[in-house]
Design a protein around this motif. Structure first.
Motif, PDB file in Angstrom:
ATOM      1  N   GLU A 181       0.908  -1.132   0.112  1.00 16.30           N
ATOM      2  CA  GLU A 181      -0.093   0.175   0.041  1.00 16.30           C
ATOM      3  C   GLU A 181       0.842   1.314  -0.006  1.00 16.30           C
ATOM      4  O   GLU A 181       0.386   2.387  -0.544  1.00 16.30           O
ATOM      5  N   ALA A 182       2.093   1.093   0.538  1.00 17.42           N
ATOM      6  CA  ALA A 182       2.838   2.323   0.636  1.00 17.42           C
ATOM      7  C   ALA A 182       3.987   2.584  -0.397  1.00 17.42           C
ATOM      8  O   ALA A 182       4.180   3.556  -0.785  1.00 17.42           O
ATOM      9  N   LEU A 183       4.559   1.514  -0.946  1.00 20.43           N
ATOM     10  CA  LEU A 183       5.796   1.428  -1.966  1.00 20.43           C
ATOM     11  C   LEU A 183       5.247   1.081  -3.231  1.00 20.43           C
ATOM     12  O   LEU A 183       4.723   0.005  -3.356  1.00 20.43           O
ATOM     13  N   ALA A 184       5.539   1.842  -4.265  1.00 19.66           N
ATOM     14  CA  ALA A 184       5.366   1.810  -5.410  1.00 19.66           C
ATOM     15  C   ALA A 184       6.757   1.802  -6.383  1.00 19.66           C
ATOM     16  O   ALA A 184       7.526   2.966  -6.040  1.00 19.66           O
ATOM     17  N   LEU A 185       7.053   0.905  -7.271  1.00 18.58           N
ATOM     18  CA  LEU A 185       8.381   1.117  -7.823  1.00 18.58           C
ATOM     19  C   LEU A 185       7.940   1.221  -9.593  1.00 18.58           C
ATOM     20  O   LEU A 185       6.957   0.626  -9.896  1.00 18.58           O
ATOM     21  N   TYR A 213       7.188   6.251  -2.014  1.00 19.70           N
ATOM     22  CA  TYR A 213       6.663   5.640  -0.697  1.00 19.70           C
ATOM     23  C   TYR A 213       5.822   6.579  -0.114  1.00 19.70           C
ATOM     24  O   TYR A 213       6.295   7.808   0.349  1.00 19.70           O
ATOM     25  N   GLN A 214       4.789   6.205   0.319  1.00 17.36           N
ATOM     26  CA  GLN A 214       3.653   6.971   1.077  1.00 17.36           C
ATOM     27  C   GLN A 214       4.015   7.131   2.695  1.00 17.36           C
ATOM     28  O   GLN A 214       3.452   5.923   3.226  1.00 17.36           O
ATOM     29  N   LEU A 215       4.499   8.091   3.069  1.00 13.95           N
ATOM     30  CA  LEU A 215       5.076   8.042   4.425  1.00 13.95           C
ATOM     31  C   LEU A 215       3.800   8.023   5.375  1.00 13.95           C
ATOM     32  O   LEU A 215       3.614   7.296   6.350  1.00 13.95           O
ATOM     33  N   THR A 216       3.033   8.996   4.957  1.00  8.60           N
ATOM     34  CA  THR A 216       1.702   9.180   5.832  1.00  8.60           C
ATOM     35  C   THR A 216       0.548   9.457   4.771  1.00  8.60           C
ATOM     36  O   THR A 216       0.767   9.351   3.438  1.00  8.60           O
TER      37      THR A 216
END
Length: 729
Positions: free
Chosen positions: A443-447, A490-493
């Motif tokens: 959910e947070a990390l996309a490459l 990267y969606q930190l929050t």
């Protein structure tokens, strides 16, 4: 009242286009449940949600943004985009000089320029300098893309890509008439009408622009402009419930321009006396051009997760820029030569020539892309891959008319046939491939992993006679490059997203290159963060480009460091670093008024990093025409009902005009001047369909030397007021 008008306008148009490669909504299960009315396949960014997922910097200048100021100059339209540098020349944006992240902005020759997803420079591989540019006043929106995602489009990946979207076919019977008149004889007409059924749609549009011009020519009239642009679109799409959802779009475009534009600027002394005049020796300078486009788009969803898009295109551009080349007179007059000044003033007789810069460009090609969405081990993939086969050429046949200036009058003498350098054909064949995979790890990390391949063959044949039976010098070059890229977000929050990326930068060297010339080659890095909590949006991105090969495209408009006005010039190794920042918010007042505020800033530092003593290039030398600081801020007051006022201010640093002005002991002629420009516009809605506006470009009437190329100092546009009315039906 305005909110009702806005909702009605948006309902008429499907203005959230589907990316050429993404086709996101077309290739998901949601497509079968809710079929969109039209399948737009001309955007490179997709909707705003896709923009936020990109690993690099991406910006949309929306239709609403363009409507705020009713600009018809692409420089004014794009100057709030961070990472973009704009160098004015004629004051109307007819032939803009756009650079991105330090890439040379001369004639926008180092960025991928597109209209509706198709390369639009007259000959992007063999002659990339964009002497043709789409009519800015008819554009619906503008997309700017930087970072690893530019590898999907190419061939110019050192800086970025600009995609301009034309007016879309409406979903129902819709039309618009816009009339405008202003100072310096400026007037324009922009009108379109279109309609759609369940399985077809069409649009017809024209944009007409005329002006006397703000530069008065000594002993002659002003430098006038006359530009006409026509657009016709058609669409066929499958009926609801068809086995395969598909759509065929046809686009036809034609434009003409006649404008009294010259390459000759002013001496600094004459600029100080009157920045808005031109020497009488340029009275015959004029450019005439014609441009035509045929574009076919076909999209089909073969399954819920796999789709294909095919585009075929043909562009032809014919121009003749009849102009003097007397920059040496300006240089001599600046150095105190009284005879040179007398010739410019028209008080001394002089023999000179005016060259027919007569060129014909053709570009054509087919590009096919596919989108496949699938999962592997719980990881979602949005895979895109495509191929483009492209051909372009440029044909130069440039005789010169010889004249004498006698008692201030221009007297025709005779014609000189073109030399071999002015009698040549350049060609380019290019095949490119790309693979782009957007991988949602969790959910947070996309490459994003990207790979592009460019295979290019160029040639240039010069001729010794006007019949072209006797061949002169011949050049050819072939090169191929693999261009990888990797990015992540990267969606930190919920509000904060971190991003980083690295990719290989490339810009082809053009048809004048010799065997073995590689063009621009760089390794580009970026990293930064985005913040968006719904009421405040900010973005800060740092970028760094390490060039192992830096090449300048030489032209009369932007001569190279060695003085050449054709071919290429190797500057060697260099590095560019900088920071882009953006902030946007909106305040709501108790009485229902809205105050929007947005600001952008770009800081750039670029220098040569290795000596080339033979070419007088030293480590530490600067880049020409690259400002260190660029800033723009936009605000206004919106009543939320009938009226709104918008104000924008833009700043650009002074710039070096060559690669050595930072060595010290240089005079004033080695730099341009810094400048603040303020524009304002006020709109009033009389009804849902009828509105009027008043706009003032350069509200404070500030002028400076914003360019010294080609051939002397030239000013930005003075204060210009215009009034207009729009009627929608």
């Amino acid at each position: 009242m305005r909110d009702v008008h806005k909702e009605r306008h948006l309902a008429r148009f499907s203005l959230t286009p589907i990316s050429v490669a993404l086709l996101a909504s077309l290739s998901t299960g949601a497509f079968a449940e809710e079929k969109p009315e039209t399948l737009e396949t001309i955007s490179v960014l997709g909707d705003t949600n896709q923009i936020e997922k990109l690993p690099g910097s991406a910006h949309l200048v929306s239709a609403e943004d363009l409507e705020k100021f009713e600009f018809v100059d692409i420089n004014r339209m794009m100057r709030a985009v961070p990472g973009v540098y704009l160098r004015e020349e004629d004051g109307y944006g007819l032939r803009p000089n756009i650079g991105i992240r330090g890439a040379d902005g001369g004639r926008s020759g180092k960025i991928s320029l597109m209209e509706d997803g198709v390369l639009v420079a007259p000959a992007p591989y063999s002659a990339p300098e964009a002497y043709y540019f789409p009519t800015a006043g008819r554009l619906n929106s503008i997309e700017v893309l930087k970072g690893p995602s530019t590898l999907k489009y190419g061939p110019f990946t050192v800086g970025g890509a600009v995609n301009m979207l034309s007016t879309q076919i409406p979903n129902e019977s819709t039309g618009k008439v816009q009339l405008e008149a202003g100072q310096y004889g400026e007037n324009r007409l922009h009108t379109f009408y279109g309609d759609s059924t369940d399985t077809a749609g069409w649009l017809i549009e024209t944009h007409q622009q005329r002006a006397d011009g703000f530069r008065d020519i000594d002993r002659a009239d002003s430098a006038d402009i006359n530009k006409e642009d026509y657009l016709l679109k058609g669409r066929l799409n499958s009926a609801e419930g068809a086995k395969y959802a598909q759509q065929l779009d046809v686009k036809l475009q034609y434009s003409e321009e006649e404008s009294g534009m010259s390459y000759l600027g002013l001496t600094d002394a004459d600029f100080a006396a009157d920045p808005n005049h031109r020497y009488g020796i340029t009275a015959l300078d004029e450019i005439e051009n014609r441009h035509s486009t045929v574009q076919l788009n076909h999209s089909i969803a073969l399954t819920d997760s796999f789709s294909l898009n095919t585009q075929a295109y043909y562009n032809k551009f014919k121009r003749d820029w009849f102009k003097t080349s007397l920059g040496s007179l300006v240089d001599s007059a600046n150095a105190g030569d009284a005879d040179a000044q007398a010739i410019l003033d028209g008080t001394m007789d002089y023999d000179f020539y005016i060259k027919h810069n007569d060129r014909t460009y053709v570009s054509r090609g087919v590009q096919v892309s596919a989108n496949w969405q699938f999962q592997t081990g719980g990881i979602a993939h949005d895979l895109e891959f495509g191929v483009r086969d492209h051909y372009d050429d440029i044909d130069r046949f440039q005789p010169q008319d010889n004249y004498s200036q006698i008692d201030g009058e221009l007297v025709f003498v005779d014609i000189t046939d073109p030399s071999s350098s002015n009698n040549r054909i350049g060609k380019a064949d290019a095949t490119s491939l790309f693979v782009y995979d957007q991988i949602q790890v969790n959910e947070a990390l996309a490459l994003t992993a990207t790979l592009r391949y460019e295979d290019i063959a160029t040639s240039q044949q010069r001729y010794e006679d006007i019949e072209r039976t006797e061949k002169g010098s011949y050049r050819e070059n072939s090169l191929s490059e693999w261009l990888p890229g990797l990015g992540l977000t990267y969606q930190l929050t919920e509000s904060v997203t971190l991003l980083a990326g690295a990719h290989r930068g490339f810009a082809p060297p053009g048809s004048g290159s010799s065997d073995g010339e590689a063009g621009d080659l760089s390794t580009n890095y970026e990293w930064g963060a985005r913040f968006d909590n719904g009421s405040l949006r900010t973005e800060v991105i740092a970028f760094y480009s390490d060039y192992e090969s830096t090449v300048q495209n030489c032209s009369v408009a932007v001569p190279c460091a060695n003085g050449n006005d054709s071919g290429t010039y190797a500057l060697g190794e260099s590095e560019i670093k900088g920071v882009e920042a953006l902030v946007a918010t909106e305040w709501s007042l108790a009485n229902g008024w809205l105050i929007p505020l947005s600001a952008s800033y770009t800081w750039t530092d670029a220098e040569i990093t290795r000596d080339n003593v033979d070419e007088d290039i030293l480590a530490g030398d600067n880049f020409a025409y690259l400002p260190e600081n660029v800033f723009a801020v936009t605000t206004g007051i919106d009543s939320g009902a009938d009226w709104r006022v918008n104000l924008t201010a833009a700043y650009q640093d002074d710039m070096c005009v060559d690669n050595s002005c930072n060595r010290g002991d240089v005079d004033q002629f080695a730099r341009t001047e810094s400048l603040w420009v303020v524009d304002a516009a006020a709109h009033y809605d009389f009804s849902e369909d009828l509105a009027a506006y008043l706009k003032v470009d350069n509200l404070l009437d500030e002028q400076a030397i914003i360019n010294r190329a080609p051939d002397g100092a030239r000013a930005n546009r003075p204060r210009t007021a215009s009034v207009g009315v729009t009627y929608s039906f």
